[in-house]
Write an enzyme that holds these catalytic residues in place. Structure first.
Site, short mmCIF file in Angstrom:
data_model
loop_
_atom_site.label_atom_id
_atom_site.label_comp_id
_atom_site.label_asym_id
_atom_site.label_seq_id
_atom_site.Cartn_x
_atom_site.Cartn_y
_atom_site.Cartn_z
CD GLU A 147 -1.58 -6.65 4.87
OE1 GLU A 147 -1.81 -5.52 5.30
OE2 GLU A 147 -1.11 -6.88 3.73
CB CYS B 166 -0.97 -0.04 1.17
SG CYS B 166 -2.37 1.10 1.00
CG HIS C 89 -3.72 -3.80 2.73
ND1 HIS C 89 -2.79 -3.39 3.66
CD2 HIS C 89 -4.27 -2.66 2.22
CE1 HIS C 89 -2.79 -2.06 3.74
NE2 HIS C 89 -3.67 -1.60 2.87
#
Length: 544
Positions: A518, A382, A516
Site C-alpha cells: 500500500e 505483514c 506493505h
C-alpha cells in the site's frame, strides 16, 4: 537555487495542511517545476515508529527505511516523488543530534541554546539536498502558538532573511467556522491566527481558509483587509467529496497562481489537469461497486490504515468501481460470536492488514479460515500474511499448536523473530532485547518471485522491490509442512532465507505478503496487487 514555501496552520489542527501541501506540489509539477515536500514535526519522539496508531495514525515507511509521518504518504501519492528520510524531521531527532554533538565536545565549550543551535539545525534540514529543485514545500506540524512549534516558526522566520525575501513564501491555513445559529461565517479566528503569526515576525503571503460553506466575496475582502494580504491571495478551501478532487478545487480558486505571484512569477499559461479530471470522473461515476472487509486491530482510527485505504481506492479507480470498505475489529471474531459469520458473509473480499501484538490475533486467524473455506478473495499484509500461515499450519498442515513467538513461547513457532538479514550486500543484525525504535526490517528490499505463480503474473515480473516494516517473519524451517498443507511460497528474499509471499493455487485469490504494498500505490499508478485484489472482489460480487 530552490525557492521555499513554508506552510503553517492556525485556529485548530487537522485542517489539511498535508493535503494542501501535496495538492500545491502537484499543481506546480503540472507546470513543469521540480518539487519536494518536507514535514517538520514538533513532537519530542525521535520518529513516530514507537507511537500508538491511535495517537499518531499510520507510520509511513520510505524506501530508505525511515519511519515518518503519514503526511509523507500524501506527498508521495500526489507528487509521485518518492519520500526520503531527509524529508521528515522531529524535535526529538534534532535534540538527539544536538545533545550527541554536545557530549562529543563539538560545540567547543559554548552554551547550547535553542537560538542559534536548534534553529540552525532546523534550517540545515530545510536546505539539505535541494540544489536540483525549483520549489521546496515545508509543512510545519501543529498550530501556530503551540509551545512545541516555536523553534520551527523562528527558524523559518530567519530563513526568509537568509535566503532572500524573493525566495520564500509563507502560506497559512486557517479555519473560517460557520455558526449555524447565526447563519454566518466568522472571520475573527483567522484574523487572530494571523495576528499570532505576525507577532512571531512572519507575515503570511497567502491565506487558505477552510470552510464548510462558500466564502462570499465580501468576506474575502474583509480577511484581506485585516490580515494584510491581497484579496487574490485569500483562497477558499471547501470540503471535497474525494481528496483527489482537492488539487482541482485549489487550482480553480487560484492557489498555485497566488503562490507563484507571491514569488513574482506571473505565469498565465493554462494548466492541463486532464489526469486529475480523469481520476475525479472515475471516482464520481463508478461502473459498479464492491464491499471489502478490513479485519484489523486499530479500526477505531482509520488514519492508522491511511495508505491501505487509499490503495484500495486506487484499486477501485483501476477497475472503475467504488470500493466500500467495512472496518471490522478483529476481536469480534474471537469466541462464538453469532454476528461474526454474518459480518463476513456479506463481503466480496477480506483483507487482514499489519499490526503488532497478540490482541486480536485469533480473530484475524478466524477471518483467514473463513476466507479460505468459503473461497472469498483474501489479502494478508505483514501480520496478515503471518496469520494466514498460522491458520494454514493449524488447519491444513496438522500443526495444531502453531503460533508466533511474538505472542509468547510456542511449541510450533511458525512465526519467529528475525535477528539478521541482508541489505545492499551486507548483513544487518538485531538482538531480541534491543530497543524498539528503528530496529525493525525497514525500507525497500528485493524479492524473487516463483515462475508461473499468481503473483509473478500479477506483477508481470520475476523480481520486485517492496517496503517492509516488521521484526517477525515466517520461520523458514516450516516451509515444507506449510507447502504440503497447500500454501505456495511464491516470493522469497534473494538469499532464499526469508519468505516474502505466500499464495494458495486452489483458491480463487489468496495471497499473503510480508511487505506493505500500500505504501507504493498511487492514484495514477495503482499497485498491481490492489488492482488485482479489487478485480477479484468484483468477480466475487457477481457470484453472490
Amino acid at each position: 537555487m530552490a525557492r521555499f514555501i513554508f506552510i503553517t496552520g492556525g485556529v485548530v489542527s487537522s485542517l489539511g495542511k498535508g493535503l494542501m501541501a501535496a495538492s500545491l506540489a502537484a499543481l506546480l509539477q503540472e507546470r513543469g517545476f521540480r518539487v519536494r515536500i518536507r514535514k517538520f514535526d514538533p513532537y519530542l519522539n525521535v520518529d513516530p515508529g514507537t507511537m500508538s496508531p491511535y495517537q499518531h495514525g499510520e507510520v509511513y515507511v520510505t524506501d530508505d527505511g525511515a519511519e515518518t509521518d503519514l503526511d509523507l504518504g500524501h506527498y508521495e501519492r500526489f507528487s509521485g516523488v518518492p519520500s526520503r528520510r531527509s524529508d521528515n524531521i522531529t524535535s526529538g531527532r534534532i535534540y538527539q543530534n544536538i545533545i550527541a554533538k554536545e557530549r562529543r565536545g563539538d560545540y567547543l565549550g559554548a552554551t547550547v541554546q535553542v537560538i542559534p543551535h536548534v534553529t540552525d539545525a532546523i534550517k540545515d534540514f530545510a536546505r539539505d539536498d535541494t540544489d536540483d529543485l525549483d520549489f521546496v514545500l515545508c509543512e510545519i506540524g501543529g498550530t501556530v502558538g503551540d509551545i512545541e512549534s516555536l523553534p520551527f516558526i523562528e527558524a523559518i522566520r530567519q530563513l526568509k532573511n537568509d535566503l532572500g525575501r524573493g525566495n520564500v513564501v509563507f502560506v497559512h491555513l486557517t479555519l473560517v467556522p460557520y455558526i449555524a445559529a447565526a447563519g454566518e461565517l466568522k472571520t475573527k479566528p483567522t484574523q487572530h491566527s494571523v495576528r499570532d503569526l505576525t507577532s512571531f515576525g512572519i507575515q503570511p503571503d497567502v491565506l487558505v481558509c477552510r470552510t464548510e460553506h462558500p466564502l462570499p466575496d465580501s468576506e474575502r475582502s474583509k480577511i484581506a483587509l485585516f490580515c494584510n494580504v491581497p484579496k487574490e491571495a485569500v483562497i477558499p478551501a471547501l470540503d471535497a467529496k474525494s481528496i483527489y478532487d482537492v488539487p482541482l478545487h485549489y487550482h480553480a480558486e487560484g492557489l498555485d497562481k497566488a503562490v507563484l505571484s507571491a514569488f513574482g512569477l506571473n505565469i498565465e499559461t493554462p494548466l492541463d489537469l486532464h489526469r486529475w479530471k480523469e481520476i475525479s470522473d472515475r471516482l464520481a461515476n463508478p461502473e459498479g461497486e464492491v464491499t471489502i472487509g478490513v479485519v484489523g486491530k486499530y479500526v477505531g482510527l482509520q488514519d492508522a490504515y491511511k495508505s491501505l485505504h487509499e490503495a484500495l481506492v486506487h484499486g477501485g479507480i483501476a477497475n472503475r468501481v467504488k470500493v466500500n470498505i467495512v472496518w471490522l475489529d478483529a476481536e469480534m471474531f474471537e469466541g462464538n460470536n453469532p454476528e461474526a459469520a454474518e459480518a463476513l458473509s456479506s463481503l466480496h473480499a477480506i483483507l487482514v492488514p499489519g499490526g503488532f501484538g497478540e490482541r486480536g490475533s485469533e480473530g484475524k486467524i478466524a477471518a483467514v479460515k473463513f476466507a479460505r473455506e468459503h473461497k472469498v478473495p483474501f489479502f494478508g499484509i505483514c501480520l496478515g500474511m503471518q496469520m494466514a500461515c498460522i491458520e494454514g499450519a493449524r488447519n491444513t498442515a496438522g500443526l495444531k499448536k502453531a503460533s508466533s513467538s511474538e505472542f509468547g513461547p510456542s511449541e510450533e513457532p511458525v512465526i519467529g523473530l528475525i535477528t539478521e538479514w541482508e541489505r545492499d550486500g551486507e548483513r544487518e543484525e538485531r538482538a531480541a532485547d534491543g530497543d524498539l525504535g528503528g530496529t525493525m526490517r525497514l525500507g525497500a528490499y528485493p524479492a524473487v518471485l516463483k515462475a508461473g505463480s499468481q503473483v509473478a503474473e500479477i506483477y508481470n515480473s520475476r523480481e520486485i522491490t517492496e517496503r517492509h516494516r516488521h521484526r517477525y517473519e515466517v520461520n523458514i524451517h516450516y516451509k515444507e509442512p506449510l507447502e504440503k498443507g497447500g500454501l505456495v511460497f511464491s516470493g522469497m528474499s534473494p538469499d532464499g532465507l526469508l519468505p516474502e509471499i505466500v499464495e494458495r493455487p486452489d483458491h480463487p485469490w489468496f495471497i499473503g505478503v510480508q511487505f506493505h504494498p500500500e505504501l507504493k500505490s498511487k492514484p495514477f499508478d495503482p499497485h498491481p496487487l490492489f488492482s488485482d485484489f479489487v478485480a477479484a472482489a468484483l468477480k466475487q460480487s457477481r457470484l453472490v
